[in-house]
Write a protein that holds these residues in place. Structure first.
Motif, PDB file in Angstrom:
ATOM      1  N   LEU A 244      -5.317  14.243  11.435  1.00  0.00           N
ATOM      2  CA  LEU A 244      -5.430  15.486  10.675  1.00  0.00           C
ATOM      3  C   LEU A 244      -4.239  15.667   9.748  1.00  0.00           C
ATOM      4  O   LEU A 244      -4.386  16.185   8.633  1.00  0.00           O
ATOM      5  N   ALA A 245      -3.065  15.215  10.183  1.00  0.00           N
ATOM      6  CA  ALA A 245      -1.871  15.306   9.343  1.00  0.00           C
ATOM      7  C   ALA A 245      -2.031  14.475   8.073  1.00  0.00           C
ATOM      8  O   ALA A 245      -1.605  14.889   6.993  1.00  0.00           O
ATOM      9  N   VAL A 246      -2.670  13.322   8.187  1.00  0.00           N
ATOM     10  CA  VAL A 246      -2.938  12.487   7.013  1.00  0.00           C
ATOM     11  C   VAL A 246      -4.030  13.111   6.151  1.00  0.00           C
ATOM     12  O   VAL A 246      -3.912  13.203   4.931  1.00  0.00           O
ATOM     13  N   MET A 247      -5.115  13.541   6.804  1.00  0.00           N
ATOM     14  CA  MET A 247      -6.235  14.132   6.057  1.00  0.00           C
ATOM     15  C   MET A 247      -5.821  15.385   5.287  1.00  0.00           C
ATOM     16  O   MET A 247      -6.456  15.728   4.291  1.00  0.00           O
ATOM     17  N   ALA A 248      -4.775  16.062   5.731  1.00  0.00           N
ATOM     18  CA  ALA A 248      -4.329  17.290   5.065  1.00  0.00           C
ATOM     19  C   ALA A 248      -3.976  17.053   3.600  1.00  0.00           C
ATOM     20  O   ALA A 248      -3.972  17.994   2.809  1.00  0.00           O
ATOM     21  N   GLU A 249      -3.707  15.817   3.236  1.00  0.00           N
ATOM     22  CA  GLU A 249      -3.448  15.471   1.824  1.00  0.00           C
ATOM     23  C   GLU A 249      -4.586  15.968   0.935  1.00  0.00           C
ATOM     24  O   GLU A 249      -4.367  16.401  -0.193  1.00  0.00           O
ATOM     25  N   SER A 250      -5.797  15.884   1.459  1.00  0.00           N
ATOM     26  CA  SER A 250      -6.979  16.381   0.751  1.00  0.00           C
ATOM     27  C   SER A 250      -7.596  17.506   1.579  1.00  0.00           C
ATOM     28  O   SER A 250      -8.302  17.247   2.552  1.00  0.00           O
ATOM     29  N   PRO A 251      -7.343  18.756   1.196  1.00  0.00           N
ATOM     30  CA  PRO A 251      -7.952  19.858   1.940  1.00  0.00           C
ATOM     31  C   PRO A 251      -9.472  19.719   2.056  1.00  0.00           C
ATOM     32  O   PRO A 251     -10.049  20.092   3.077  1.00  0.00           O
TER      33      PRO A 251
ATOM     34  N   ASN B 283      -8.214   6.298   8.376  1.00  0.00           N
ATOM     35  CA  ASN B 283      -7.210   5.584   9.159  1.00  0.00           C
ATOM     36  C   ASN B 283      -6.932   4.193   8.614  1.00  0.00           C
ATOM     37  O   ASN B 283      -5.784   3.731   8.640  1.00  0.00           O
ATOM     38  N   HIS B 284      -7.944   3.514   8.112  1.00  0.00           N
ATOM     39  CA  HIS B 284      -7.730   2.182   7.530  1.00  0.00           C
ATOM     40  C   HIS B 284      -6.824   2.278   6.306  1.00  0.00           C
ATOM     41  O   HIS B 284      -5.859   1.520   6.174  1.00  0.00           O
ATOM     42  N   ILE B 285      -7.156   3.196   5.412  1.00  0.00           N
ATOM     43  CA  ILE B 285      -6.416   3.308   4.155  1.00  0.00           C
ATOM     44  C   ILE B 285      -4.995   3.815   4.395  1.00  0.00           C
ATOM     45  O   ILE B 285      -4.035   3.291   3.835  1.00  0.00           O
ATOM     46  N   ALA B 286      -4.854   4.831   5.246  1.00  0.00           N
ATOM     47  CA  ALA B 286      -3.545   5.448   5.464  1.00  0.00           C
ATOM     48  C   ALA B 286      -2.716   4.738   6.530  1.00  0.00           C
ATOM     49  O   ALA B 286      -1.537   5.047   6.686  1.00  0.00           O
ATOM     50  N   GLU B 287      -3.340   3.802   7.256  1.00  0.00           N
ATOM     51  CA  GLU B 287      -2.653   3.144   8.362  1.00  0.00           C
ATOM     52  C   GLU B 287      -2.029   4.191   9.286  1.00  0.00           C
ATOM     53  O   GLU B 287      -0.843   4.154   9.621  1.00  0.00           O
ATOM     54  N   THR B 288      -2.863   5.129   9.701  1.00  0.00           N
ATOM     55  CA  THR B 288      -2.431   6.268  10.515  1.00  0.00           C
ATOM     56  C   THR B 288      -1.770   5.786  11.804  1.00  0.00           C
ATOM     57  O   THR B 288      -2.376   5.038  12.567  1.00  0.00           O
ATOM     58  N   PRO B 289      -0.537   6.220  12.037  1.00  0.00           N
ATOM     59  CA  PRO B 289       0.125   5.825  13.288  1.00  0.00           C
ATOM     60  C   PRO B 289      -0.510   6.537  14.485  1.00  0.00           C
ATOM     61  O   PRO B 289      -0.936   7.689  14.389  1.00  0.00           O
ATOM     62  N   LEU B 290      -0.554   5.827  15.586  1.00  0.00           N
ATOM     63  CA  LEU B 290      -1.141   6.344  16.814  1.00  0.00           C
ATOM     64  C   LEU B 290      -0.248   7.440  17.402  1.00  0.00           C
ATOM     65  O   LEU B 290       0.972   7.276  17.477  1.00  0.00           O
ATOM     66  N   ASP B 291      -0.857   8.527  17.809  1.00  0.00           N
ATOM     67  CA  ASP B 291      -0.122   9.598  18.474  1.00  0.00           C
ATOM     68  C   ASP B 291       0.347   9.121  19.850  1.00  0.00           C
ATOM     69  O   ASP B 291      -0.336   8.315  20.499  1.00  0.00           O
ATOM     70  N   LYS B 292       1.483   9.632  20.312  1.00  0.00           N
ATOM     71  CA  LYS B 292       2.021   9.244  21.622  1.00  0.00           C
ATOM     72  C   LYS B 292       1.003   9.445  22.734  1.00  0.00           C
ATOM     73  O   LYS B 292       0.896   8.639  23.644  1.00  0.00           O
TER      74      LYS B 292
ATOM     75  N   MET C 105       0.844  -1.177   0.000  1.00  0.00           N
ATOM     76  CA  MET C 105       0.000   0.000   0.000  1.00  0.00           C
ATOM     77  C   MET C 105       0.890   1.242   0.000  1.00  0.00           C
ATOM     78  O   MET C 105       1.898   1.279   0.698  1.00  0.00           O
ATOM     79  N   PRO C 106       0.512   2.255  -0.762  1.00  0.00           N
ATOM     80  CA  PRO C 106       1.310   3.485  -0.764  1.00  0.00           C
ATOM     81  C   PRO C 106       1.332   4.123   0.623  1.00  0.00           C
ATOM     82  O   PRO C 106       0.345   4.070   1.353  1.00  0.00           O
ATOM     83  N   GLU C 107       2.447   4.716   0.967  1.00  0.00           N
ATOM     84  CA  GLU C 107       2.579   5.367   2.261  1.00  0.00           C
ATOM     85  C   GLU C 107       1.995   6.776   2.169  1.00  0.00           C
ATOM     86  O   GLU C 107       2.252   7.507   1.207  1.00  0.00           O
ATOM     87  N   PHE C 108       1.212   7.144   3.159  1.00  0.00           N
ATOM     88  CA  PHE C 108       0.629   8.475   3.203  1.00  0.00           C
ATOM     89  C   PHE C 108       1.498   9.382   4.061  1.00  0.00           C
ATOM     90  O   PHE C 108       2.058   8.961   5.071  1.00  0.00           O
ATOM     91  N   THR C 109       1.590  10.626   3.662  1.00  0.00           N
ATOM     92  CA  THR C 109       2.416  11.616   4.346  1.00  0.00           C
ATOM     93  C   THR C 109       1.704  12.142   5.588  1.00  0.00           C
ATOM     94  O   THR C 109       0.500  12.393   5.551  1.00  0.00           O
ATOM     95  N   LEU C 110       2.450  12.294   6.649  1.00  0.00           N
ATOM     96  CA  LEU C 110       1.970  13.012   7.821  1.00  0.00           C
ATOM     97  C   LEU C 110       2.360  14.470   7.605  1.00  0.00           C
ATOM     98  O   LEU C 110       3.492  14.877   7.880  1.00  0.00           O
ATOM     99  N   HIS C 111       1.431  15.248   7.073  1.00  0.00           N
ATOM    100  CA  HIS C 111       1.719  16.632   6.716  1.00  0.00           C
ATOM    101  C   HIS C 111       1.911  17.494   7.957  1.00  0.00           C
ATOM    102  O   HIS C 111       1.295  17.270   8.999  1.00  0.00           O
ATOM    103  N   THR C 112       2.746  18.463   7.817  1.00  0.00           N
ATOM    104  CA  THR C 112       2.975  19.455   8.858  1.00  0.00           C
ATOM    105  C   THR C 112       2.486  20.805   8.348  1.00  0.00           C
ATOM    106  O   THR C 112       2.141  20.945   7.166  1.00  0.00           O
ATOM    107  N   ILE C 113       2.501  21.775   9.212  1.00  0.00           N
ATOM    108  CA  ILE C 113       2.123  23.129   8.800  1.00  0.00           C
ATOM    109  C   ILE C 113       3.069  23.605   7.696  1.00  0.00           C
ATOM    110  O   ILE C 113       2.652  24.248   6.733  1.00  0.00           O
ATOM    111  N   GLU C 114       4.326  23.223   7.809  1.00  0.00           N
ATOM    112  CA  GLU C 114       5.332  23.671   6.850  1.00  0.00           C
ATOM    113  C   GLU C 114       5.192  22.993   5.485  1.00  0.00           C
ATOM    114  O   GLU C 114       5.369  23.639   4.458  1.00  0.00           O
TER     115      GLU C 114
END
Length: 189
Positions: free
Chosen positions: A34-41, A165-174, A1-10
């Motif tokens: 939200l960092a993953v969802m940022a891929e699609s505004p 989260n299923h598609i992006a396999e979003t990593p759990l926040d600390k 599966m393609p890796e999704f970016t954890l977007h930052t403000i920058e």
């Protein structure tokens, strides 16, 4: 599966930056969802809007909102949202027995809250194809037709995050790690 970016403000798309900045200001960090969802505004904006509407414009208490959210999270097997919403419930002082029941998919002791949990479960499992008796049981517990519609809203809200989260396999926040949950513990109702 393609890796999704954890977007930052920058590095996030320009149209997502205001939501990421608001999140940073509110929580002190940008949650990975939200960092993953940022891929699609558009997805990020829709999620934020539906989340706010569900939280602010329904006649449901915070506990009732979480019952709907957690029931969907569990049935959809969303490990990220189960941990995140457990943390949210703990901060909101939801009784531990309610949290445990929602994580395990077991009965809530309070009959009214249990009627809501069962109704949310049926909306999810039956994909909205309910029988009159399903609605009647919720109404008999003291809820209204507005509640029926608000459960649909809460279900839609969770589809946005659970499926992402299923598609992006979003990593759990600390911050949510202490409340990790595994879909392997899913109890079928």
């Amino acid at each position: 599966m393609p890796e999704f970016t954890l977007h930052t403000i920058e590095n996030g798309p320009d149209a997502s930056k205001s939501v990421l900045e608001a999140s940073q200001n509110a929580y002190g960090y940008v949650p990975n969802l939200l960092a993953v969802m940022a891929e699609s505004p558009a997805l990020l904006e829709a999620y934020e809007a539906v989340s706010a509407i569900f939280a602010e414009k329904t006649n449901l208490s915070a506990t009732e909102q979480q019952i709907i959210a957690m029931t969907n999270n569990r049935l959809n097997g969303c490990e990220y949202c189960m941990a995140a919403h457990t943390s949210i419930m703990q901060a909101a002082k939801v009784p531990q027995d309610v949290i445990t029941a929602l994580r395990d998919g077991t009965e809530i002791a309070d009959p009214k809250l249990e009627a809501l949990r069962l109704f949310a479960e049926k909306v999810n499992q039956k994909r909205g194809w309910l029988e009159d008796a399903d609605i009647d049981a919720l109404l008999a517990a003291g809820y209204t037709k507005q509640t029926v519609c608000d459960v649909i809203l809460g279900t839609a809200y969770k589809v946005l995050s659970n499926f992402t989260n299923h598609i992006a396999e979003t990593p759990l926040d600390k911050g949510f790690a202490k409340n990790a949950w595994s879909a392997d513990t899913l109890v079928e109702s």
